[in-house]
Design an enzyme around this catalytic site. Sequence first.
Site, PDB file in Angstrom:
ATOM      1  N   SER A 121       0.838  -1.196   0.000  1.00  0.00           N
ATOM      2  CA  SER A 121       0.000   0.000   0.000  1.00  0.00           C
ATOM      3  C   SER A 121       0.881   1.258   0.000  1.00  0.00           C
ATOM      4  O   SER A 121       1.697   1.429  -0.895  1.00  0.00           O
ATOM      5  CB  SER A 121      -0.968  -0.061   1.192  1.00  0.00           C
ATOM      6  OG  SER A 121      -2.011   0.863   1.063  1.00  0.00           O
ATOM      7  N   ASP A 261      -9.234  -4.936  -5.462  1.00  0.00           N
ATOM      8  CA  ASP A 261      -8.381  -4.047  -4.673  1.00  0.00           C
ATOM      9  C   ASP A 261      -8.833  -2.597  -4.770  1.00  0.00           C
ATOM     10  O   ASP A 261      -9.207  -2.120  -5.851  1.00  0.00           O
ATOM     11  CB  ASP A 261      -6.944  -4.158  -5.206  1.00  0.00           C
ATOM     12  CG  ASP A 261      -5.880  -3.825  -4.178  1.00  0.00           C
ATOM     13  OD1 ASP A 261      -6.099  -2.901  -3.376  1.00  0.00           O
ATOM     14  OD2 ASP A 261      -4.828  -4.475  -4.216  1.00  0.00           O
ATOM     15  N   HIS A 288      -7.347  -5.775  -0.952  1.00  0.00           N
ATOM     16  CA  HIS A 288      -6.115  -5.024  -0.701  1.00  0.00           C
ATOM     17  C   HIS A 288      -5.094  -5.758   0.167  1.00  0.00           C
ATOM     18  O   HIS A 288      -3.945  -5.345   0.237  1.00  0.00           O
ATOM     19  CB  HIS A 288      -6.476  -3.685  -0.042  1.00  0.00           C
ATOM     20  CG  HIS A 288      -5.389  -2.666  -0.062  1.00  0.00           C
ATOM     21  ND1 HIS A 288      -4.663  -2.353  -1.207  1.00  0.00           N
ATOM     22  CD2 HIS A 288      -4.886  -1.873   0.922  1.00  0.00           C
ATOM     23  CE1 HIS A 288      -3.777  -1.405  -0.923  1.00  0.00           C
ATOM     24  NE2 HIS A 288      -3.880  -1.113   0.363  1.00  0.00           N
TER      25      HIS A 288
END
Length: 309
Positions: A121, A261, A288
């Site tokens: 991320s 995602d 995610h």
Amino acid sequence: MADFPTIEGEVAFDAPNAGKPCTTWYKIVGDLAKSSTPVLIALHGGPGAGHEYLSSFTDLYEQYGIPIVFYDQIGCGRSTHLREKKRDESFWVVDLFIAELDNLIDHLKVRDRGFYIMGQSWGGILGASYACRRPRGLKKLVIAGGPASFPLFIEWGKKLRAALPAEIREILEAGDRDGNYETEEYMKASLVFYSQYVCRIYPIPEPVKRAFVNLKEDPTAYNAMQGPSEIVVDGNLKDWEGWKDAHNIEVDTLLLNGRYDEVGEMCVEPWFKVIPRIKWVVFENSSHVAHWEERERYMQVVGTFLSGY
């Protein structure tokens, strides 16, 4: 994690303009003295999510013998907090976290043996930004759910919100208009978004819950760089276009994201187009946090990439 050799420590970090001494807390899983394998340095998301939700990566040590360094970035977890820097967008910048990462790598003395970077991320943004500078010792890079462009991330987020039920969209839009993101109604509506596009496992694994706790306990860095939530982006990263420098990444790179995602295909595709030596894998049953949602296959993909020559 208790079954593996583990060392915890702290390193002093002279954070520019912090106004006080800072430290970075870290944990090493594996015995660096007994292994010549490059170490994997795991960069968590947020910023401010903390290292705990990446704990599944210990599978790589168990299965492939790759030592792993976890750490809490400045502003969260067991590292120094700077709540007094609330909304100080001149302090909370990518270069701050690159300086911290460099400082940790030098402290651990792993440049000569070599190291891998895995950024998840926001950590993917940090890892790619670091790799663009071609640091000595970097062997391979993993970008996991890290957007190449924040404008594209924002655009994708709007598409995801448009696909939510009308009553959920209305609550989220009302919160945006009012600037009130703390109502029970808004938080419940946000959870609908998160359950679709952040973590599709129910109940949410405890280490992933810890990331949300860390962000709630100290959102200083997150608010300055991202904004009030994953849904509302108004921090200093909102115009960030990291892919424009990605041609400078010279190491083999693995790009990962999930089919559902919040950092979707259009957000990561510029990495794939620009980084010279790159492989892209999409996890079909994940959002995610594919390192939990499809843990076994995920670790096989990453472990094979890192251990292959």
